[in-house]
Design an enzyme around this catalytic site. Structure first.
Site, PDB file in Angstrom:
ATOM      1  N   SER A  47       0.794  -1.234   0.000  1.00  0.00           N
ATOM      2  CA  SER A  47       0.000   0.000   0.000  1.00  0.00           C
ATOM      3  C   SER A  47       0.824   1.282   0.000  1.00  0.00           C
ATOM      4  O   SER A  47       0.327   2.321  -0.411  1.00  0.00           O
ATOM      5  CB  SER A  47      -0.972   0.023   1.179  1.00  0.00           C
ATOM      6  OG  SER A  47      -0.296   0.227   2.391  1.00  0.00           O
ATOM      7  N   LYS A  91      -0.076   5.134   6.750  1.00  0.00           N
ATOM      8  CA  LYS A  91      -0.612   5.813   5.563  1.00  0.00           C
ATOM      9  C   LYS A  91      -0.113   7.249   5.519  1.00  0.00           C
ATOM     10  O   LYS A  91       0.431   7.773   6.481  1.00  0.00           O
ATOM     11  CB  LYS A  91      -2.150   5.822   5.587  1.00  0.00           C
ATOM     12  CG  LYS A  91      -2.793   4.459   5.701  1.00  0.00           C
ATOM     13  CD  LYS A  91      -2.550   3.611   4.485  1.00  0.00           C
ATOM     14  CE  LYS A  91      -3.172   2.226   4.673  1.00  0.00           C
ATOM     15  NZ  LYS A  91      -2.756   1.302   3.655  1.00  0.00           N
TER      16      LYS A  91
END
EC number: 3.4.21.-
Length: 169
Positions: A47, A91
């Site tokens: 990711s 993230k």
């Protein structure tokens, strides 16, 4: 006059007390350090490609700035997952409170997009590799309270040791 056995037990109990105090001090130091200053985070998976390696990264994250300043666009943060509190994904902050964010809902399956305004007290987080990331596009904006820390350095793999900048590389 003290017997040799009582002298032994006095010495043994003193040494046990010293050892116990040392262990307690180390525990207190580690508790304060990891809960209030910083911690090591492990990131794996695709990711955050190209910023992080999919095979795994050890990262140094700090907790101090979350107490004194709001996250900024571009910061890489460790969050407590809104979907599974046992997980702590890493993230990038792409939107802060008040930002109007337009994004493709599922870039693999369609071009359908959505626009939202990030609510007060929240951030919009996203993986750098949007085709394979569960992020705010799936679970919505993340409240400040779920931010565990801001990533500062990559510690492992050693060939990439160093600070992580605020923008993708």
């Amino acid at each position: 006059m003290t017997s040799p056995s009582s002298s032994f037990w006095n010495t043994a109990s003193r040494e046990a007390m010293k050892s116990g105090m040392f262990v307690a001090k180390v525990y207190c130091f580690l508790h304060v350090t990891t809960n209030y200053l910083g911690f090591m985070a492990y990131a794996y998976g695709p990711s955050m490609i190209p910023t992080l390696h999919p095979s795994g990264n050890m990262l140094l994250a700090e907790r101090i700035s979350k107490r004194y300043q709001k996250p900024s666009r571009g910061d890489i943060v460790v969050i407590r997952s809104p979907e599974n509190p046992n997980k702590t994904p890493i993230k990038r902050v792409v939107g802060v409170e008040g930002d109007c964010i337009s994004f493709v809902i599922d870039p693999v399956k369609s071009d359908e997009s959505q626009t939202i305004v990030v609510p007060k007290g929240h951030v919009f987080v996203q993986g750098d590799y949007t085709h394979n990331s569960r992020d705010s596009r799936n679970f919505g904006p993340v409240p400040y309270g779920l931010i565990q820390g801001r990533v500062l350095w990559r510690v492992w793999p050693f060939q990439d040791f160093g600070p992580l900048g605020p923008t993708p590389t």
